[in-house]
Design a protein around this motif. Sequence first.
Motif, PDB file in Angstrom:
ATOM      1  N   PHE A   1      -1.984   8.804  -8.732  1.00 61.43           N
ATOM      2  CA  PHE A   1      -3.313   8.815  -8.129  1.00 61.43           C
ATOM      3  C   PHE A   1      -3.783  10.260  -7.969  1.00 61.43           C
ATOM      4  O   PHE A   1      -3.034  11.120  -7.507  1.00 61.43           O
ATOM      5  CB  PHE A   1      -3.282   8.121  -6.765  1.00 61.43           C
ATOM      6  CG  PHE A   1      -2.955   6.657  -6.832  1.00 61.43           C
ATOM      7  CD1 PHE A   1      -3.972   5.720  -6.921  1.00 61.43           C
ATOM      8  CD2 PHE A   1      -1.630   6.218  -6.819  1.00 61.43           C
ATOM      9  CE1 PHE A   1      -3.672   4.360  -6.987  1.00 61.43           C
ATOM     10  CE2 PHE A   1      -1.328   4.865  -6.885  1.00 61.43           C
ATOM     11  CZ  PHE A   1      -2.357   3.930  -6.972  1.00 61.43           C
TER      12      PHE A   1
ATOM     13  N   LYS B   1      -9.822  12.854  -6.489  1.00 62.98           N
ATOM     14  CA  LYS B   1     -10.758  11.787  -6.895  1.00 62.98           C
ATOM     15  C   LYS B   1     -10.085  10.443  -6.602  1.00 62.98           C
ATOM     16  O   LYS B   1      -9.753   9.683  -7.513  1.00 62.98           O
ATOM     17  CB  LYS B   1     -11.103  11.915  -8.376  1.00 62.98           C
ATOM     18  CG  LYS B   1     -11.781  13.237  -8.741  1.00 62.98           C
ATOM     19  CD  LYS B   1     -12.006  13.347 -10.240  1.00 62.98           C
ATOM     20  CE  LYS B   1     -12.652  14.675 -10.616  1.00 62.98           C
ATOM     21  NZ  LYS B   1     -12.819  14.815 -12.083  1.00 62.98           N
ATOM     22  N   PRO B   2      -9.864  10.135  -5.326  1.00 56.99           N
ATOM     23  CA  PRO B   2      -9.075   8.947  -4.971  1.00 56.99           C
ATOM     24  C   PRO B   2      -9.714   7.633  -5.381  1.00 56.99           C
ATOM     25  O   PRO B   2      -9.027   6.608  -5.440  1.00 56.99           O
ATOM     26  CB  PRO B   2      -8.970   9.058  -3.440  1.00 56.99           C
ATOM     27  CG  PRO B   2     -10.123   9.910  -3.032  1.00 56.99           C
ATOM     28  CD  PRO B   2     -10.326  10.888  -4.149  1.00 56.99           C
ATOM     29  N   GLU B   3     -11.014   7.656  -5.684  1.00 57.91           N
ATOM     30  CA  GLU B   3     -11.681   6.422  -6.089  1.00 57.91           C
ATOM     31  C   GLU B   3     -11.388   6.059  -7.539  1.00 57.91           C
ATOM     32  O   GLU B   3     -11.621   4.920  -7.966  1.00 57.91           O
ATOM     33  CB  GLU B   3     -13.199   6.553  -5.875  1.00 57.91           C
ATOM     34  CG  GLU B   3     -13.917   7.498  -6.833  1.00 57.91           C
ATOM     35  CD  GLU B   3     -13.703   8.988  -6.530  1.00 57.91           C
ATOM     36  OE1 GLU B   3     -14.095   9.816  -7.377  1.00 57.91           O
ATOM     37  OE2 GLU B   3     -13.145   9.305  -5.461  1.00 57.91           O
ATOM     38  N   GLN B   4     -10.861   6.996  -8.323  1.00 61.09           N
ATOM     39  CA  GLN B   4     -10.557   6.738  -9.731  1.00 61.09           C
ATOM     40  C   GLN B   4      -9.346   5.828  -9.884  1.00 61.09           C
ATOM     41  O   GLN B   4      -8.451   5.833  -9.034  1.00 61.09           O
ATOM     42  CB  GLN B   4     -10.292   8.053 -10.469  1.00 61.09           C
ATOM     43  CG  GLN B   4     -11.516   8.867 -10.777  1.00 61.09           C
ATOM     44  CD  GLN B   4     -11.211  10.013 -11.721  1.00 61.09           C
ATOM     45  OE1 GLN B   4     -10.060  10.270 -12.064  1.00 61.09           O
ATOM     46  NE2 GLN B   4     -12.257  10.714 -12.165  1.00 61.09           N
ATOM     47  N   ASP B   5      -9.330   5.092 -10.987  1.00 63.52           N
ATOM     48  CA  ASP B   5      -8.151   4.276 -11.290  1.00 63.52           C
ATOM     49  C   ASP B   5      -6.956   5.189 -11.562  1.00 63.52           C
ATOM     50  O   ASP B   5      -7.117   6.269 -12.140  1.00 63.52           O
ATOM     51  CB  ASP B   5      -8.409   3.395 -12.506  1.00 63.52           C
ATOM     52  CG  ASP B   5      -9.387   2.278 -12.228  1.00 63.52           C
ATOM     53  OD1 ASP B   5      -9.548   1.912 -11.044  1.00 63.52           O
ATOM     54  OD2 ASP B   5     -10.009   1.780 -13.192  1.00 63.52           O
TER      55      ASP B   5
ATOM     56  N   PHE C   1      -3.867   3.493  -0.973  1.00 64.83           N
ATOM     57  CA  PHE C   1      -3.939   2.992  -2.337  1.00 64.83           C
ATOM     58  C   PHE C   1      -3.291   1.614  -2.410  1.00 64.83           C
ATOM     59  O   PHE C   1      -2.082   1.475  -2.166  1.00 64.83           O
ATOM     60  CB  PHE C   1      -3.248   3.959  -3.294  1.00 64.83           C
ATOM     61  CG  PHE C   1      -3.878   5.328  -3.322  1.00 64.83           C
ATOM     62  CD1 PHE C   1      -5.150   5.504  -3.852  1.00 64.83           C
ATOM     63  CD2 PHE C   1      -3.210   6.423  -2.804  1.00 64.83           C
ATOM     64  CE1 PHE C   1      -5.740   6.767  -3.882  1.00 64.83           C
ATOM     65  CE2 PHE C   1      -3.780   7.685  -2.827  1.00 64.83           C
ATOM     66  CZ  PHE C   1      -5.056   7.858  -3.367  1.00 64.83           C
TER      67      PHE C   1
ATOM     68  N   HIS D   1      -5.923   8.608   2.781  1.00 67.30           N
ATOM     69  CA  HIS D   1      -6.140   7.692   1.657  1.00 67.30           C
ATOM     70  C   HIS D   1      -5.176   6.525   1.769  1.00 67.30           C
ATOM     71  O   HIS D   1      -4.049   6.689   2.250  1.00 67.30           O
ATOM     72  CB  HIS D   1      -5.901   8.387   0.301  1.00 67.30           C
ATOM     73  CG  HIS D   1      -6.633   9.667   0.116  1.00 67.30           C
ATOM     74  ND1 HIS D   1      -7.999   9.746   0.025  1.00 67.30           N
ATOM     75  CD2 HIS D   1      -6.170  10.939  -0.006  1.00 67.30           C
ATOM     76  CE1 HIS D   1      -8.359  11.001  -0.138  1.00 67.30           C
ATOM     77  NE2 HIS D   1      -7.268  11.745  -0.167  1.00 67.30           N
TER      78      HIS D   1
ATOM     79  N   SER E   1       0.824  -1.204   0.000  1.00 67.12           N
ATOM     80  CA  SER E   1       0.000   0.000   0.000  1.00 67.12           C
ATOM     81  C   SER E   1       0.861   1.259   0.000  1.00 67.12           C
ATOM     82  O   SER E   1       2.010   1.255   0.447  1.00 67.12           O
ATOM     83  CB  SER E   1      -0.939   0.029   1.214  1.00 67.12           C
ATOM     84  OG  SER E   1      -0.237   0.394   2.391  1.00 67.12           O
TER      85      SER E   1
END
Length: 328
Positions: A129, A133-137, A99, A97, A84
């Motif tokens: 990243f 918009k941390p949810e985006q790929d 990732f 966040h 991570s």
Amino acid sequence: MTSSLRQTPLTCSGHTRPVVHLAFSKLCPDGYYLISACKDGKPMLRQGNTGDWIGTFEGHKGAVWGVALNSQATRAGTAAADFSAKVWDAMKGEELHSFSHSHIVKSVDFSPDSNQMLTGSNEKLLKIFDLNKPEQDPIVFSGHEASIKHCLYNSEGTKLFSCADDKTVRCWDITSKQEILKLDLSSSASGLELSADGCVLTVTYANKVSFYSTSTLRELKSAVLPATLYSASLHPDQSVFICGGEDFKMYKYNFDTLEELDSFKGHFGPVHCVRFSPDGELYASGSEDGTLRLWQTTVGKTYGLWKCVEGTGAGGADAEANGLTGDS
């Protein structure tokens, strides 16, 4: 030319395993900060000019290999063996966040505008990243043929630099997502740093420190040292550079002439990482011995905790961490 004054570093204790990476923030209204990565999995934030412990970021479940602070020192980034990369509120110590990756993450860096975070990992990939918009790929850059060790943004935030165990240093264009420059080395690079003015890339590999133009990756100059090196750092005014490695020593060289100015032992293990502070008044080193040390660029100058008496070198309190947990 060697200084007649004795170099006395400030020792920053608190880590329990080897310190493998460190990063300074830029100059902020209240000074500057220092973050350290350690195999104990507990990255620490400190006041940069004194080494005083501020707090520890708790949450990783494996060794932390890379760290970064954004330009305002409001966010911290960490890369770890638990697959991570995390972003933290550097004021409160809270995780913002996380990732996930499919392998060990070795390196992180923030974009100059702090809106993105770059990671390099054993996946052999670079990933960007979007922190808004941390949810985006993530945006993915592929091309390295072995584990990536270090990665960073250029000063404009338009390009990336990376080095890997495939014995290459590469430059990538963010807009096109393509590799635009590639440097082949005789062995894998162990360290990578961008100069304060953004024009020079400092690379350590084997027993060499080499300096390259960031626009062309053309070699500007290179120095051969008597030991295997892991890290080097160029002074903000490009007058000197420092480096350290396998022989426990710290070296200081004149950048123009490549003349050795100083070499001394302070750590009790190999030196894994070195960096100049943003004002150039000191430099920090992290070692296999589990400590960070702060060294004066100009020995004998009154700065931070150093209270100097001519002929005796620096004094001042040991910058000992008073605990292993706490809000940052």
